[in-house]
Write a protein that holds these residues in place. Structure first.
Motif, mmCIF file in Angstrom:
data_model
loop_
_atom_site.group_PDB
_atom_site.id
_atom_site.type_symbol
_atom_site.label_atom_id
_atom_site.label_comp_id
_atom_site.label_asym_id
_atom_site.label_seq_id
_atom_site.Cartn_x
_atom_site.Cartn_y
_atom_site.Cartn_z
ATOM 1 N N LEU A 46 0.591 -1.170 -0.237
ATOM 2 C CA LEU A 46 -0.091 -0.216 -0.123
ATOM 3 C C LEU A 46 1.225 0.884 -0.386
ATOM 4 O O LEU A 46 0.283 2.777 0.916
ATOM 5 C CB LEU A 46 -0.771 0.256 1.297
ATOM 6 C CG LEU A 46 -1.891 -0.881 1.315
ATOM 7 C CD1 LEU A 46 -2.793 -0.839 2.656
ATOM 8 C CD2 LEU A 46 -3.212 -0.906 0.012
ATOM 9 N N ARG A 73 -3.951 5.391 3.949
ATOM 10 C CA ARG A 73 -3.588 3.801 3.560
ATOM 11 C C ARG A 73 -3.396 2.955 5.017
ATOM 12 O O ARG A 73 -3.599 1.907 4.986
ATOM 13 C CB ARG A 73 -2.755 4.276 3.434
ATOM 14 C CG ARG A 73 -3.252 4.764 1.496
ATOM 15 C CD ARG A 73 -0.991 4.100 0.738
ATOM 16 N NE ARG A 73 -1.097 6.116 0.991
ATOM 17 C CZ ARG A 73 0.350 6.549 1.113
ATOM 18 N NH1 ARG A 73 1.316 4.677 1.235
ATOM 19 N NH2 ARG A 73 0.646 7.249 1.552
ATOM 20 N N LEU A 88 -7.243 -4.710 6.271
ATOM 21 C CA LEU A 88 -6.685 -5.993 5.566
ATOM 22 C C LEU A 88 -6.163 -7.379 6.597
ATOM 23 O O LEU A 88 -6.108 -7.972 6.226
ATOM 24 C CB LEU A 88 -5.581 -5.772 3.838
ATOM 25 C CG LEU A 88 -6.247 -4.833 3.119
ATOM 26 C CD1 LEU A 88 -5.964 -4.769 2.325
ATOM 27 C CD2 LEU A 88 -7.704 -5.512 2.449
ATOM 28 N N THR A 108 -9.386 3.342 -3.366
ATOM 29 C CA THR A 108 -8.373 3.770 -4.574
ATOM 30 C C THR A 108 -8.063 4.981 -4.326
ATOM 31 O O THR A 108 -7.060 5.824 -4.789
ATOM 32 C CB THR A 108 -8.953 3.108 -5.763
ATOM 33 O OG1 THR A 108 -9.905 4.279 -6.107
ATOM 34 C CG2 THR A 108 -8.936 1.763 -5.920
ATOM 35 N N LEU A 145 -3.905 -4.181 -4.386
ATOM 36 C CA LEU A 145 -5.057 -3.796 -3.991
ATOM 37 C C LEU A 145 -5.784 -4.786 -4.277
ATOM 38 O O LEU A 145 -6.143 -5.932 -4.264
ATOM 39 C CB LEU A 145 -5.460 -3.016 -3.455
ATOM 40 C CG LEU A 145 -6.956 -2.834 -2.563
ATOM 41 C CD1 LEU A 145 -6.390 -3.376 -1.313
ATOM 42 C CD2 LEU A 145 -7.544 -1.487 -3.022
ATOM 43 N N TYR A 174 -4.349 -8.724 -4.114
ATOM 44 C CA TYR A 174 -4.602 -9.247 -2.976
ATOM 45 C C TYR A 174 -6.305 -9.706 -2.894
ATOM 46 O O TYR A 174 -6.745 -10.843 -2.507
ATOM 47 C CB TYR A 174 -4.601 -8.116 -2.159
ATOM 48 C CG TYR A 174 -4.635 -8.946 0.021
ATOM 49 C CD1 TYR A 174 -3.972 -9.337 0.131
ATOM 50 C CD2 TYR A 174 -5.758 -8.572 0.396
ATOM 51 C CE1 TYR A 174 -3.998 -9.573 1.440
ATOM 52 C CE2 TYR A 174 -6.210 -9.025 1.681
ATOM 53 C CZ TYR A 174 -5.340 -9.437 1.996
ATOM 54 O OH TYR A 174 -5.194 -10.331 3.517
#
Length: 490
Positions: A60, A81, A88, A101, A112, A115
């Motif tokens: 990130l 962030r 997460l 985003t 991301l 992920y």
């Protein structure tokens, strides 16, 4: 980030205390307790959490030097962030994302996406105006319109395709029914009092029971933009030869070598802090190069849209902010102009400091349109805009008959408009390379290069393991010619 793993860390503390006790005394019960806690610790994931933290923070956009910063010193974007990273790491069953985003660069967004697609096993409900992200991640689209939610299967592009078909089918069904209704009403009007009264009455009853097709709605509240340069300007816009920029001892970038010509659309991408906005200031003459030569065309008139929405007087009312640029026009003319930017009625008297980011963005676009520039420098122009506004801006910029520089992580925008990409390499004091093509072509080229590299590595590995033979070696794979580059370029 470590707070997420407090339970595991508490077990580690217990294990450490038991280990110290076992050094001073031999007791079977201590060993049994240690084994039990160790098993529980491993069941929770063991010691891998530090690796998880490093991987997610790095993905990130945090450098390892940032990891020990206090949260209070972080910028708003960094805090967003960090919050995302913590979510997460918690691996919940459901993630609720509101514009996830917005504070990520392209590299972070791609991380991301990977992920969520590969590692995350839960459900995601996301509010986003990032159409490229929606294409990559979502499998359903919930459209909220007229106080109703309608569900579409597929990603964003599939939703747009289905929506367009629905509109077309709806318009045809509405027109067909309207023609039928008009025909029946005409028959009833002509025959209700004549010999065919009974038939006319029957038709009137059927018409009253008819389930009416709803008239398709067309959203008239969209931006109406038309960027028109006052003068054309020259063919040569910008030349950079070994250009570098530093602030004191801190090098921002170096060795920039590229040229820009009339009607080029240059998309500029790279990590935050690599010098993209600094380059804009150099083009505008607000900063000078510390090495190399930068030449800017002499007949250029610039229009500059800043990411921070600078250039607005926060104490002004909207109408006064525009009136100052066109003092010869009447209030009615200014209000009519502002209507194109969705400001109507008493909205035009709102103070700019009280507006939302999206509203301020529209005021800045209005000022940019009035600049009549022949070179537009746009720094994240879609950040505060919803999807209809983004589409309206894209359409207007596609018709703009001059030169565009666009700093953006909106890959949908870059795909639609860019003819060239200037890619900053993400390293402090690094450089940038120019790619001829849009974002999709750039990604295809990167993947092709990676495949070639992997193929070469495999060949080298095989050659190192196999003794020399007289048989012919497998030739290197040739690059594929990209048909769209040959056919689609202007």
């Amino acid at each position: 980030m470590l707070k997420v793993f407090e339970k595991r860390r508490a077990l580690e503390d217990k294990m450490l205390l038991l280990a110290e006790e076992m050094e001073t005394q031999e007791a079977p019960h201590l060993l049994a307790e240690y084994a039990q806690i160790q098993e529980q610790h491993e069941r929770l994931g063991g010691y891998d959490y530090e690796h998880q933290i490093n991987r997610i923070l790095s993905g990130l956009g945090f450098a390892e030097l940032d990891f020990n910063f206090p949260i209070r010193v972080l910028s708003g974007g960094q805090k967003s962030r960090a919050t995302l990273a913590k979510l997460l790491l918690e691996k919940p069953d459901l993630l609720l994302f509101d514009e996830p985003t917005n504070h990520l660069d392209i590299k972070g967004i791609e991380w991301l996406e990977n992920y969520l697609n590969i590692e995350y096993n839960g459900a995601v409900l996301v509010v986003s105006h990032d159409r490229y992200f929606l294409d990559k991640v979502v499998r359903k689209v919930w459209e909220l319109e007229a106080h109703k939610i309608k569900i579409y299967r597929g990603n964003y592009s599939k939703y747009v395709e289905t929506k367009n078909v629905e509109k077309l089918v709806g318009e045809r069904a509405f027109k067909k029914q309207q023609a039928f209704v008009e025909h029946e009403e005409e028959f009833i009007r002509l025959n209700i009092a004549g010999q065919r009264t009974r038939e006319a009455q029957g038709r009137r009853k059927k018409l009253a029971r008819l389930e009416r097709v709803e008239k398709p709605k067309h959203d008239a509240r969209t931006l109406k933009l038309n960027f028109t340069p006052e003068t054309r300007g020259g063919n040569d816009i910008l030349r950079c030869k070994n250009v570098g920029k530093a602030f004191g001892e801190k090098a921002i970038f170096k060795d920039l070598n590229f040229e820009v010509y009339h009607r080029d659309v240059v998309g500029i991408i790279g990590a935050n802090g690599t010098g993209k906005t600094t380059l804009f200031r150099m083009i505008l003459g607000e900063e000078s190069a510390t090495e190399g030569d930068m030449w800017v065309g002499p007949t250029l008139k610039f229009g500059y849209y800043t990411q921070e929405l600078e250039g607005l007087n926060l104490n002004n009312e909207i109408i006064d902010e525009i009136w100052e640029l066109r003092p010869q026009q009447t209030q009615g003319e200014i209000r009519s102009f502002l209507g194109k930017f969705l400001f109507s009625g008493d909205d035009v008297f709102k103070q700019i400091g009280n507006l939302s980011g999206g509203e301020q963005s529209r005021v800045l676009l209005a000022k940019l349109l009035l600049a009549n520039a022949n070179v537009l420098l746009l720094d994240e122009p879609t950040n505060h805009l919803d999807i209809p506004a983004r589409e309206a801006l894209e359409a207007a910029l596609a018709e703009y008959p001059a030169t565009l520089f666009i700093i953006s992580h909106d890959r949908y925008l870059l795909n639609s408009l860019a003819t060239k990409l200037l890619i900053f390499d993400g390293m402090p004091g690094g450089t940038a390379t120019l790619f001829e093509g849009n974002y999709a072509e750039y990604i295809a080229q990167q993947q092709e290069n990676e495949e070639d590299k992997q193929h070469e590595n495999e060949q080298e590995s095989q050659q190192s393991q196999t003794p020399p033979q007289k048989s012919k070696s497998k030739p290197k794979r040739k690059r594929k010619i990209k048909a769209q580059r040959l056919v689609g370029s202007n």
